[in-house]
Design a protein around this motif. Structure first.
Motif, PDB file in Angstrom:
ATOM      1  N   PRO A 104      -6.733  -3.979  -3.538  1.00 48.64           N
ATOM      2  CA  PRO A 104      -7.574  -2.906  -4.084  1.00 48.64           C
ATOM      3  C   PRO A 104      -7.248  -1.510  -3.556  1.00 48.64           C
ATOM      4  CG  PRO A 104      -8.908  -4.832  -3.628  1.00 48.64           C
ATOM      5  CD  PRO A 104      -7.541  -5.121  -3.065  1.00 48.64           C
ATOM      6  N   SER A 105      -7.025  -1.377  -2.252  1.00 44.58           N
ATOM      7  CA  SER A 105      -6.769  -0.046  -1.690  1.00 44.58           C
ATOM      8  C   SER A 105      -5.440   0.512  -2.195  1.00 44.58           C
ATOM      9  CB  SER A 105      -6.760  -0.097  -0.161  1.00 44.58           C
ATOM     10  OG  SER A 105      -6.632   1.198   0.381  1.00 44.58           O
ATOM     11  N   TYR A 106      -4.399  -0.312  -2.226  1.00 44.43           N
ATOM     12  CA  TYR A 106      -3.109   0.127  -2.766  1.00 44.43           C
ATOM     13  C   TYR A 106      -3.270   0.555  -4.219  1.00 44.43           C
ATOM     14  CZ  TYR A 106       0.086  -1.252   1.010  1.00 44.43           C
ATOM     15  OH  TYR A 106       0.775  -1.319   2.191  1.00 44.43           O
ATOM     16  N   GLN A 107      -3.998  -0.247  -4.973  1.00 41.38           N
ATOM     17  CA  GLN A 107      -4.186   0.030  -6.397  1.00 41.38           C
ATOM     18  C   GLN A 107      -4.865   1.383  -6.606  1.00 41.38           C
ATOM     19  OE1 GLN A 107      -6.225  -3.126  -8.557  1.00 41.38           O
ATOM     20  NE2 GLN A 107      -7.253  -1.603  -9.811  1.00 41.38           N
ATOM     21  N   ARG A 108      -5.930   1.636  -5.844  1.00 37.25           N
ATOM     22  CA  ARG A 108      -6.667   2.891  -6.013  1.00 37.25           C
ATOM     23  C   ARG A 108      -5.840   4.103  -5.617  1.00 37.25           C
ATOM     24  NH1 ARG A 108     -11.107  -0.227  -4.189  1.00 37.25           N
ATOM     25  NH2 ARG A 108     -10.717   0.417  -2.044  1.00 37.25           N
ATOM     26  N   ILE A 109      -5.156   4.004  -4.475  1.00 36.53           N
ATOM     27  CA  ILE A 109      -4.397   5.163  -3.999  1.00 36.53           C
ATOM     28  C   ILE A 109      -3.229   5.466  -4.925  1.00 36.53           C
ATOM     29  CG2 ILE A 109      -3.018   6.106  -2.100  1.00 36.53           C
ATOM     30  CD1 ILE A 109      -4.800   4.477  -0.171  1.00 36.53           C
ATOM     31  N   LEU A 110      -2.545   4.442  -5.397  1.00 36.17           N
ATOM     32  CA  LEU A 110      -1.452   4.664  -6.350  1.00 36.17           C
ATOM     33  C   LEU A 110      -1.977   5.238  -7.665  1.00 36.17           C
ATOM     34  CD1 LEU A 110       0.789   1.516  -5.780  1.00 36.17           C
ATOM     35  CD2 LEU A 110       1.374   3.889  -5.274  1.00 36.17           C
ATOM     36  N   SER A 111      -3.147   4.780  -8.071  1.00 33.58           N
ATOM     37  CA  SER A 111      -3.755   5.317  -9.291  1.00 33.58           C
ATOM     38  C   SER A 111      -4.098   6.791  -9.111  1.00 33.58           C
ATOM     39  CB  SER A 111      -5.021   4.520  -9.637  1.00 33.58           C
ATOM     40  OG  SER A 111      -5.568   4.964 -10.858  1.00 33.58           O
ATOM     41  N   ILE A 112      -4.568   7.165  -7.918  1.00 34.21           N
ATOM     42  CA  ILE A 112      -4.856   8.571  -7.618  1.00 34.21           C
ATOM     43  C   ILE A 112      -3.572   9.393  -7.721  1.00 34.21           C
ATOM     44  CG2 ILE A 112      -5.547  10.194  -5.806  1.00 34.21           C
ATOM     45  CD1 ILE A 112      -7.427   7.903  -4.768  1.00 34.21           C
ATOM     46  N   LEU A 113      -2.502   8.903  -7.099  1.00 28.30           N
ATOM     47  CA  LEU A 113      -1.240   9.637  -7.081  1.00 28.30           C
ATOM     48  C   LEU A 113      -0.650   9.793  -8.479  1.00 28.30           C
ATOM     49  CD1 LEU A 113       1.144  10.941  -5.557  1.00 28.30           C
ATOM     50  CD2 LEU A 113       2.081   8.637  -5.235  1.00 28.30           C
ATOM     51  N   LEU A 114      -0.716   8.742  -9.278  1.00 31.05           N
ATOM     52  CA  LEU A 114      -0.071   8.755 -10.592  1.00 31.05           C
ATOM     53  C   LEU A 114      -0.939   9.313 -11.712  1.00 31.05           C
ATOM     54  CD1 LEU A 114       1.730   5.276 -10.492  1.00 31.05           C
ATOM     55  CD2 LEU A 114       2.728   7.518 -10.072  1.00 31.05           C
ATOM     56  N   ILE A 123      -0.789  20.865  -2.980  1.00 31.41           N
ATOM     57  CA  ILE A 123      -0.537  19.489  -3.413  1.00 31.41           C
ATOM     58  C   ILE A 123       0.342  19.498  -4.658  1.00 31.41           C
ATOM     59  CG2 ILE A 123      -1.584  17.374  -4.306  1.00 31.41           C
ATOM     60  CD1 ILE A 123      -4.073  18.023  -2.677  1.00 31.41           C
ATOM     61  N   ASN A 124       1.495  18.855  -4.564  1.00 27.13           N
ATOM     62  CA  ASN A 124       2.412  18.742  -5.692  1.00 27.13           C
ATOM     63  C   ASN A 124       2.714  17.258  -5.912  1.00 27.13           C
ATOM     64  OD1 ASN A 124       4.610  18.608  -7.433  1.00 27.13           O
ATOM     65  ND2 ASN A 124       5.516  20.506  -6.677  1.00 27.13           N
ATOM     66  N   PRO A 125       1.972  16.603  -6.812  1.00 29.61           N
ATOM     67  CA  PRO A 125       2.146  15.157  -6.988  1.00 29.61           C
ATOM     68  C   PRO A 125       3.548  14.759  -7.431  1.00 29.61           C
ATOM     69  CG  PRO A 125       0.815  16.087  -8.749  1.00 29.61           C
ATOM     70  CD  PRO A 125       0.949  17.150  -7.712  1.00 29.61           C
ATOM     71  N   LEU A 126       4.194  15.572  -8.273  1.00 31.32           N
ATOM     72  CA  LEU A 126       5.537  15.225  -8.735  1.00 31.32           C
ATOM     73  C   LEU A 126       6.536  15.247  -7.584  1.00 31.32           C
ATOM     74  CD1 LEU A 126       5.801  17.062 -12.170  1.00 31.32           C
ATOM     75  CD2 LEU A 126       5.266  14.665 -11.710  1.00 31.32           C
ATOM     76  N   GLU A 127       6.364  16.205  -6.689  1.00 34.54           N
ATOM     77  CA  GLU A 127       7.243  16.292  -5.520  1.00 34.54           C
ATOM     78  C   GLU A 127       7.078  15.064  -4.641  1.00 34.54           C
ATOM     79  OE1 GLU A 127       6.873  19.164  -1.876  1.00 34.54           O
ATOM     80  OE2 GLU A 127       7.902  20.244  -3.484  1.00 34.54           O
ATOM     81  N   MET A 128       5.831  14.620  -4.464  1.00 36.90           N
ATOM     82  CA  MET A 128       5.576  13.414  -3.666  1.00 36.90           C
ATOM     83  C   MET A 128       6.167  12.182  -4.332  1.00 36.90           C
ATOM     84  SD  MET A 128       1.616  14.028  -2.550  1.00 36.90           S
ATOM     85  CE  MET A 128       1.084  15.561  -1.778  1.00 36.90           C
ATOM     86  N   GLN A 129       5.966  12.069  -5.651  1.00 40.71           N
ATOM     87  CA  GLN A 129       6.516  10.918  -6.375  1.00 40.71           C
ATOM     88  C   GLN A 129       8.041  10.904  -6.303  1.00 40.71           C
ATOM     89  OE1 GLN A 129       4.861  10.775 -10.371  1.00 40.71           O
ATOM     90  NE2 GLN A 129       2.854  11.379  -9.605  1.00 40.71           N
ATOM     91  N   MET A 169      12.246   0.139 -14.584  1.00 40.71           N
ATOM     92  CA  MET A 169      11.410  -0.958 -15.059  1.00 40.71           C
ATOM     93  C   MET A 169      10.142  -1.065 -14.221  1.00 40.71           C
ATOM     94  SD  MET A 169      10.504  -4.344 -14.258  1.00 40.71           S
ATOM     95  CE  MET A 169      11.843  -5.060 -13.295  1.00 40.71           C
ATOM     96  N   LEU A 170      10.290  -1.005 -12.900  1.00 39.22           N
ATOM     97  CA  LEU A 170       9.129  -1.110 -12.013  1.00 39.22           C
ATOM     98  C   LEU A 170       8.193   0.095 -12.174  1.00 39.22           C
ATOM     99  CD1 LEU A 170      10.882  -2.469  -8.798  1.00 39.22           C
ATOM    100  CD2 LEU A 170       9.320  -3.727 -10.300  1.00 39.22           C
ATOM    101  N   GLY A 171       8.774   1.290 -12.287  1.00 35.41           N
ATOM    102  CA  GLY A 171       7.962   2.492 -12.451  1.00 35.41           C
ATOM    103  C   GLY A 171       7.130   2.443 -13.722  1.00 35.41           C
ATOM    104  N   GLY A 172       7.749   2.001 -14.827  1.00 39.31           N
ATOM    105  CA  GLY A 172       7.021   1.873 -16.082  1.00 39.31           C
ATOM    106  C   GLY A 172       5.925   0.829 -15.986  1.00 39.31           C
ATOM    107  N   LEU A 173       6.212  -0.255 -15.295  1.00 37.88           N
ATOM    108  CA  LEU A 173       5.227  -1.324 -15.107  1.00 37.88           C
ATOM    109  C   LEU A 173       4.023  -0.810 -14.332  1.00 37.88           C
ATOM    110  CD1 LEU A 173       4.486  -4.390 -15.237  1.00 37.88           C
ATOM    111  CD2 LEU A 173       5.717  -4.637 -13.057  1.00 37.88           C
TER     112      LEU A 173
END
Length: 203
Positions: A104-114, A123-129, A169-173
């Motif tokens: 759950p924590s990984y899911q939420r934080i990744l959802s926040i970032l993406l 804060i520059n999300p694209l730079e972090m990604q 493939m992983l990024g799209g998933l």
């Protein structure tokens, strides 16, 4: 602020990160203030500034919690699956990554970032990604290069292209699943995609 023990300071920092995760996920990063995070954690804004320089610093600390350097996933695989071929190690490392993302924590934080982080101040999300993606690319590429040296990779497939295919493939998933995590199991669907990709790449 009164002097705290290391344990108390660590507990306060963890409480702030947990509060930031919950508020960022609910409201988005740009619409969240440090005061809201402090209040959600039951702390003062001074406590936030004791541990973090600003909202960007706090956000980066949150993202660091879910970073999965590909090398660390490979090392995790080596502890239990030593002696596997490079391609099999890549396959197992990707599966290990999917297992973490379902937490759950990984899911939420990744959802926040993406999906819940806009360009805002420092804060520059694209730079972090990009930073995370580039690190993963370089580490995965080095393993595909070993696979090529051992003549395990298809002759018409370069390590660089193999890495880009797997990463894309992983990024799209991840993007698709995070929009609606309840729609399917990322471990099952992603696992099938990883296994099929590796089979198509091997000689």
């Amino acid at each position: 602020m009164a002097r705290k023990t290391k344990a108390e300071a660590a507990a306060t920092r963890e409480a702030l990160l947990e509060a930031a995760e919950e508020v960022f996920f609910a409201k988005g990063v740009a619409r969240t203030s440090l005061e809201q995070i402090a209040r959600h954690a039951g702390l003062t804004r001074g406590a936030v500034y004791w541990h973090f320089k600003n909202k960007g610093d706090l956000f980066m600390a949150l993202v660091e919690q879910v970073r999965m350097p590909f090398q660390s996933l490979m090392e995790e695989v080596e502890k239990t699956e030593a002696g596997k071929s490079p391609l099999e190690s890549i396959r197992l490392a990707c599966h290990a990554g999917l297992a973490r993302i379902e937490q759950p924590s990984y899911q939420r934080i990744l959802s926040i970032l993406l999906h819940r982080c806009e360009f805002f101040s420092d804060i520059n999300p694209l730079e972090m990604q990009d930073k995370i993606g580039n690190e993963c690319f370089d580490e995965m590429l080095s393993v595909f290069e070993i696979a090529q040296q051992q003549q395990l990779l298809r002759e018409d497939l370069s390590p660089a292209v193999a890495t880009r295919m797997m990463q894309s493939m992983l990024g799209g998933l991840f993007h698709d699943w995070l929009r609606n995590p309840g729609a399917y199991s990322i471990r099952e669907r992603g696992g099938e995609m990883i296994d099929t990709s590796i089979r198509m790449m091997q000689r």
